[in-house]
Structures are given as structure tokens and as C-alpha cells.
Design an enzyme around this catalytic site. Structure first.
Site, PDB file in Angstrom:
ATOM      1  N   GLU A 211      -0.804   9.198  41.228  1.00 43.65           N
ATOM      2  CA  GLU A 211      -1.922   9.090  40.283  1.00 43.65           C
ATOM      3  C   GLU A 211      -2.483   7.676  40.327  1.00 43.65           C
ATOM      4  OE1 GLU A 211      -1.225  10.082  36.129  1.00 43.65           O
ATOM      5  OE2 GLU A 211       0.011  11.795  36.710  1.00 43.65           O
TER       6      GLU A 211
ATOM      7  N   GLU B  65       6.712  10.859  35.210  1.00 38.97           N
ATOM      8  CA  GLU B  65       6.797   9.725  34.293  1.00 38.97           C
ATOM      9  C   GLU B  65       7.839   9.865  33.181  1.00 38.97           C
ATOM     10  OE1 GLU B  65       3.115   8.323  32.719  1.00 38.97           O
ATOM     11  OE2 GLU B  65       2.169   8.106  34.681  1.00 38.97           O
TER      12      GLU B  65
HETATM   13  C1  FCB Z   1      -0.593   9.440  33.204  1.00 41.66           C
HETATM   14  C2  FCB Z   1      -0.266  10.908  33.023  1.00 41.66           C
HETATM   15  C3  FCB Z   1      -1.458  11.825  33.241  1.00 41.66           C
HETATM   16  C4  FCB Z   1      -2.717  11.249  32.626  1.00 41.66           C
HETATM   17  C5  FCB Z   1      -2.936   9.832  33.089  1.00 41.66           C
HETATM   18  C6  FCB Z   1      -4.202   9.209  32.570  1.00 41.66           C
HETATM   19  O1  FCB Z   1       0.353   8.671  32.545  1.00 41.66           O
HETATM   20  O2  FCB Z   1       0.752  11.278  33.916  1.00 41.66           O
HETATM   21  O3  FCB Z   1      -1.136  13.101  32.727  1.00 41.66           O
HETATM   22  O4  FCB Z   1      -2.649  11.340  31.258  1.00 41.66           O
HETATM   23  O5  FCB Z   1      -1.836   9.042  32.696  1.00 41.66           O
END
Ligand code: FCB
Length: 454
Positions: A350, A164
Site C-alpha cells: 500500500e 498491519e
Molecule cells: C492503511 C489500511 C488501509 C487504508 C489505508 C489508508 O493503514 O491498511 O485499509 O485505510 O491505511
């Protein structure tokens, strides 16, 4: 029934600072997050990642849990200052040994390691030398990647260079809520360029050292929907999408910044080196896609540069983070990335939700998280059926953990962690996810929810 392709990777994701603890053990140097969390007033509950989930000492137990849940992949990050305490120069072999043991233990259980090389914990020593504003940090990153790849490359087949870049840039240099906590748009644009340089250099290093492995980058995706049909709101949504999504995705996917991005950021042209344009064109093997929610956006001339702001979706369901639950965003963004950029492969690196879980009689009945996961996995399955080259899904997160500035107030795990005793308790969502992973399919209209542990 939603059926996933053979060989689909079912995993969970974590990051070093959020779970490892052992913040100053066995030669590890401090990261910007160690220093930041130790600064009073920065973390909501006054906590730090000093111990977190104590995963550094409990990794075997955690891997045994993944194996018990039938998961065949795991995304974790390497802590740069654990491997190079000063960010560059002397290697801390004890730190590297930890990741060596971790990868071995995963392989023994048939769990494919997906290694993220940078998940925000920059060595403080490099921050002191200018952090990502300094081009040297990108060069140091390439050297660090070569150290890690030389040690782990015989067993790791999937590398994620950065996690990110948007968050690094926006939280660190625009909003100033993550270290180094600046609010300097010019620095932000420079940092975004240096992150792209770091990524591209790392890809080159990995291609040289591990030619058979797959290399990608993880970006967050925040699909943007206009608040109304009006042409003003539609234009606002496009500007917002350009700065939040395209500005970050397109250098990785097309090798170029979007022209519309330069128009919006014209005042903040970063310093570049001759050859950067070509450097940025290194192709990736897969696009890592983090996504949690969407943005509904309206025209708002009071907001500098982007001229747009988000409209709260009152009355709709939200997670503990205050993020709207809108599962279609996952389908929409996977389709859009496929159609617009044709990446060779995509992984959802994620996706997940925080809720205020409670243990009752030894059980965590996290009904809302089960619902969240089911709805999103249904969209992932539909996206595959519509032609998206999705090859795996990583739930955030394996464990409840240190959620950055929120400390331990937000529980994202499919496994509950009692931070006083470090006891792990698989939540209902963990059993639910396990059932899907083991069967490689899920029922669209429920069914798996009620499944008890096998
Ligand atoms: C993302 C991050 C991860 C975690 C999630 C909830 O942006 O990559 O580390 O904090 O959000």
C-alpha cells in the site's frame, strides 16, 4: 528514466469491508466493523460500509477497469465472516463462491491475485468470545485460512496473512478508536502476540496446502526521524521506532521480539504457550510494506512507556488525512528493511494519498495525487537500483472507499466513485499510473503527468 525490472507487479489494493458492501447478503455474518459502524457517533460522517462501493455486485466492472488500466496484479482481502459467519464451524459456501468468481475473473484478465486473509473485519461472534485477546481466535484463523486456501489455492500464488498488526493493536487496544475500542495496554500486548501466533499458524497451513505459493505478511512502516541531533531526541526516536516498527516487524522477519521492546513493555508480559518461540520462527517468502508517511519524534517523558511524541511538520505539504508528504521515507525504509533483515522479497502492498477530489466536466484532475505517486515511485525505483528486492507496488487504492472512522470523507482512489450512483470515473492519477504500469518505467522529472488516456 526509472526502469523497473521485468515481471514487476503493478497493482492496486483494497480491502473487503472498505469496498464490498453486501454486508448481510448471501449468508454473511456480521464483523466487528459492521457492528462498530452501526454504532452512532463512531464514524465521522455517520456512514457505514453496508453498501460501500457495491463491489460485491460490481466486481466484474471493477476488474474490467483494472484490465483497461493495464494493471497486472490486484491485492484484495477476503471477509472472514462472509466465509465463516460465526468465525468458525459452518462454512457459507455462497460467500466462498464470491471469491472463487473474483479470482477466476482476475485470472481471465491476466491479473495476479494477491490475497490478504485478514484486513480487520473480525467476525463479531469471535469478538464476543474474547476477540484477539483469546488464543482461540488465532486457532480459528488457521482453520479459516485452510478453508480459503483449499478453495482458491489452485489459482492464488501470493498470500498475505494479516494486514498491519500495528493498527489492530494500537487503534483497537491502545487508542481505542477502532473496534473493539479498548484502551488497555496489557490486552494490546497479548493481542500482538496472538496475531503473531495466528500469522505463524496460517503460514504453516498455507505451506501444507499450497506448497508452491508465496506467503507473506503486511506491516505498516513509519520511518522515524529524530526532531534534533540531541541525544535525548535520538534515544526517543529509537524507542518510538522499537514500539511502532520493530515490535511488529521482527517476529515476522527474525522470529523474535526485540529485546528493547521487552524492556519498554516489561509490565505487560503476555501469556504464551510452550512452543510459541519456535512457532514464531516460521520464515516468510516476502515482506509486505505499507507506507504513507514518516514520524518526526522528540523526547517527551509525559507519554507513558515510549516517552516520545511526534512533532508536527508545520509548513510542509500534507495529504487530506493530515499525513506529511515526505517521499524519501519510502526509499529510507525499503533500504533499512533490506539491510537489517534481508527478506527474500518485498512488495509495497500500500502507498497512496487522500485528497478532496472533484469531478469537473467529467474529469478528475487530481494533480496532487499524481505528484505524490510520481515522487514515491521514483524512490521505489531508486531503492531497486540500490539492491532492494522489490517485486511489486500496489497503489492504495483502486477505488475511493470507506476509510474506516473517516467514512467517505477521504478519497484515496485512482478511480473516483460517486457514492450516490456508484459511477466510476478514472482520475488523472489512474491514467498516469496506467502509463507507468504499461511501460514499466517512468520519467523522473515529469512527462507522464500530462499523458492523456491511451
Ligand atoms: C492503511 C489500511 C488501509 C487504508 C489505508 C489508508 O493503514 O491498511 O485499509 O485505510 O491505511
Amino acid at each position: 528514466m526509472v526502469v523497473f525490472p521485468q515481471g514487476f507487479f503493478w497493482g492496486t489494493a483494497t480491502s473487503a469491508y472498505q469496498i464490498e458492501g453486501a454486508w448481510n447478503e448471501e449468508g454473511k455474518g456480521p464483523s466487528i466493523w459492521d457492528v462498530f459502524s452501526h454504532t452512532p457517533g463512531k464514524i465521522l460522517d455517520g456512514s457505514t460500509g453496508d453498501t460501500a462501493c457495491d463491489h460485491y455486485h460490481r466486481y466484474q466492472e471493477d476488474i474490467a477497469l483494472m484490465a483497461r488500466l493495464g494493471l497486472n496484479a490486484y491485492r484484495f482481502s477476503v471477509s472472514w465472516p462472509r466465509v465463516l459467519p460465526e468465525g468458525q464451524g459452518t462454512v457459507n459456501s455462497l460467500g466462498l463462491d464470491f471469491y472463487d468468481r473474483l479470482v477466476d475473473a482476475l485470472c481471465e484478465c491476466g491479473i495476479e491475485p494477491f490475497v490478504t486473509l485478514y484486513h480487520w473485519d473480525l467476525p463479531q461472534a469471535l469478538q464476543d468470545g474474547g476477540g484477539w485477546e483469546a488464543r482461540n481466535t488465532a486457532l480459528a484463523f488457521a482453520d479459516y485460512v485452510s478453508v480459503v486456501a483449499s478453495r482458491l489455492g489452485d489459482r492464488v500464488h501470493h498470500w498475505i496473512t494479516l494486514n498491519e498488526p500495528l493498527a489492530v493493536v494500537v487503534a483497537g487496544y491502545v487508542l481505542g478508536i477502532h473496534p473493539p475500542a479498548k484502551q488497555q495496554p496489557h490486552a494490546a500486548v497479548q493481542v500482538s502476540h496472538h496475531l503473531n501466533v495466528a500469522h505463524s499458524l496460517a503460514v504453516q497451513v498455507l505451506r501444507g496446502l499450497c506448497p508452491a505459493s508465496k506467503v507473506g505478511i503486511t506491516h505498516v512502516s513509519l520511518p522515524v526521524y529524530p526532531a534534533s541531533e540531541s541525544s535525548e531526541d535520538q534515544a526517543a526516536a529509537q524507542r518510538f521506532d522499537c514500539l511502532v516498527n520493530r515490535w511488529f516487524w521482527e517476529p515476522s522477519l527474525t522470529g523474535q521480539y526485540p529485546v528493547e521492546g521487552w524492556e519498554l513493555l516489561a509490565e505487560f508480559v503476555p501469556q504464551t504457550d510452550a512452543g510459541d518461540e519456535e512457532l514464531l520462527r516460521v520464515p516468510i517468502d516476502f515482506f509486505g510494506h505499507n507506507s504513507y508517511t514518516r514520524a518526526v519524534v522528540r523526547n517527551d517523558p509525559s507519554v507513558p512507556l515510549v516517552g516520545a511524541s511526534q512533532v508536527p511538520q508545520v509548513g510542509r505539504p500534507h495529504t487530506g488525512m493530515g499525513w506529511e508528504v515526505y517521499p524519501d521515507h519510502l526509499y529510507d525504509s525499503l533500504l533499512r528493511i533490506t539491510k537489517d533483515y534481508r527478506p527474500p522479497a518485498i512488495f509495497v502492498t500500500e502507498n497512496g494519498a487522500a485528497y478532496p477530489d472533484e469531478v469537473q466536466a467529467g474529469r478528475v484532475a487530481d494533480v496532487q495525487r499524481v505528484h505524490y505517486l510520481r515522487e514515491h515511485l521514483v524512490r521505489a525505483g531508486r531503492a531497486i537500483a540500490a539492491g532492494v528486492p522489490l517485486q511489486g507496488y500496489f497503489c492504495w487504492s483502486l477505488l475511493d472507499n470507506f476509510e474506516w472512522t473517516y467514512g467517505y470523507t477521504q478519497r484515496f482512489g485512482i478511480v473516483y466513485v460517486d457514492f450516490d450512483t456508484q459511477q466510476r470515473i478514472v482520475k488523472d492519477s489512474g491514467y498516469f499510473y496506467s502509463r507507468i504500469a504499461s511501460h514499466n518505467e517512468l520519467e523522473e522529472n515529469g512527462g507522464n503527468e500530462t499523458a492523456l488516456p491511451e
